[in-house]
Design an enzyme around this catalytic site. Structure first.
Site, short mmCIF file in Angstrom:
data_model
loop_
_atom_site.label_atom_id
_atom_site.label_comp_id
_atom_site.label_asym_id
_atom_site.label_seq_id
_atom_site.Cartn_x
_atom_site.Cartn_y
_atom_site.Cartn_z
N CYS A 145 0.84 -1.20 0.00
CA CYS A 145 0.00 0.00 0.00
C CYS A 145 0.88 1.26 0.00
CB CYS A 145 -0.93 -0.03 1.21
SG CYS A 145 -2.15 1.29 1.23
N CYS A 146 1.89 1.28 0.88
CA CYS A 146 2.81 2.43 0.90
C CYS A 146 3.53 2.57 -0.44
CB CYS A 146 3.85 2.27 2.01
SG CYS A 146 3.24 2.64 3.67
N CYS A 226 -1.03 8.10 7.73
CA CYS A 226 -2.38 7.83 7.22
C CYS A 226 -3.30 7.39 8.36
CB CYS A 226 -2.33 6.73 6.18
SG CYS A 226 -1.49 7.19 4.66
N CYS A 229 -3.40 3.70 9.63
CA CYS A 229 -2.12 3.19 10.15
C CYS A 229 -1.55 4.05 11.26
CB CYS A 229 -1.12 3.08 9.00
SG CYS A 229 -1.69 2.02 7.67
N CYS A 252 7.70 4.10 5.86
CA CYS A 252 6.89 3.82 4.67
C CYS A 252 7.74 3.48 3.47
CB CYS A 252 5.99 4.99 4.35
SG CYS A 252 6.88 6.48 3.90
S1 SF4 Z 1 0.54 4.43 5.78
FE1 SF4 Z 1 -1.10 2.82 5.63
S2 SF4 Z 1 -2.78 3.68 4.40
FE2 SF4 Z 1 -0.95 5.01 4.14
S3 SF4 Z 1 -0.03 4.30 2.27
FE3 SF4 Z 1 1.02 3.20 3.96
S4 SF4 Z 1 -0.18 1.29 4.34
FE4 SF4 Z 1 -1.40 2.66 2.98
#
Ligand code: SF4
Length: 262
Positions: A145-146, A226, A229, A252
């Site tokens: 996701c990151c 985010c 998280c 991240c």
């Molecule tokens: S911090 Fe969490 S929601 Fe944001 S990009 Fe990374 S995994 Fe995705």
């Protein structure tokens, strides 16, 4: 970018590369090595403002962007940058998963500091539909996701620049403890003017310049990313304990193969 290769998290699910696997954090070209040495020498003994002068003026003018999360400590770096050039490009990762408070804080800092060139970065619609159609990838694979919400958009945005400025501090994580004021990473110079600052220094600067604070800090969030998280920290917990809580992850990935990140 010569010599770079990709590491792919999950080819089966077509997840994009997590990080560019760099040959190292040293430049490969002799002229880049010489320039890095020159910049590191010039940065010695300078305070944060002096390092920013190095990054934003002279032959670096127009070639450097700031990377900011508009998080808990971002106002300090942005104020220092605005003092030198308020039209410096500010790269802001609008992941689609941020707190509404962060977006409003960005707008407030933009107005109060007179920031003239904030660029919101995000994955494209096609990528979102392909990689995370339900918006829940964070719950299954935070690295992936990151990668597509942060690492890849930032890498694209930095392509037009020779240098970036970060607000990272040595005290934040073990990976940052040895961080230099000027580094070379991912094909460009990287300035870390706040590397030596402590939380006390940051607080003092905010007070002295009467800078607005991120509204979530007083609500128990000393480090803000985010929404899915990030959680409040409890009494006695570490400064970044609320980030990716319960996971073996505290970065991240946007700042390096060695685990540095916002
Ligand atoms: S911090 Fe969490 S929601 Fe944001 S990009 Fe990374 S995994 Fe995705």
């Amino acid at each position: 970018m010569s010599g770079a290769s990709f590491s792919v998290i999950d080819r089966g699910r077509s997840i994009l590369p997590r990080t560019f696997d760099q040959a190292g954090s040293s430049p490969t070209e002799p002229h880049q090595k010489a320039r890095l040495a020159q910049l590191q020498l010039a940065a010695r003994g300078r305070d944060a403002g002096g390092i920013l002068e190095l990054a934003l003026t002279g032959d670096m003018a127009g070639r450097t962007a700031v990377v900011s999360s508009f998080g808990a400590e971002s106002a300090v770096l942005l104020h220092l940058v605005a003092t030198i050039d308020p039209n410096t490009p500010i790269l802001f990762l609008n992941t689609g998963k941020l707190f509404g408070e962060t977006l409003r804080y960005r707008d407030r800092l933009q107005d109060e500091l007179g920031l003239g060139d904030i660029r919101s970065l995000a994955p494209g619609l096609e990528e979102r539909l392909r990689l995370d159609p339900e918006g829940s990838l964070w719950s299954r694979d935070t690295d992936a996701c990151c990668d597509f919400r942060k690492v890849i958009p930032l890498r694209r945005a930095l392509e037009g620049f020779d240098a970036q400025i970060t607000g990272r501090k040595r005290f934040q994580t073990n990976a940052r403890a040895e961080m230099q004021a000027v580094e070379y990473f991912d094909g460009r110079f990287r300035f870390n003017p706040l590397a030596e600052w402590t939380l006390v220094d940051l607080e003092a600067y905010v007070d002295e310049h009467k800078l607005p604070r991120h509204p979530l800090v007083e609500d128990g969030y000393p480090s803000i990313g985010c929404m899915p998280c990030t959680r409040r920290i409890q009494s006695g917990e570490g400064y970044r304990a609320g980030r990716w809580a319960g996971l073996d992850k505290d970065e991240c990935g946007i700042h390096g193969v060695d685990g540095e990140g916002i």
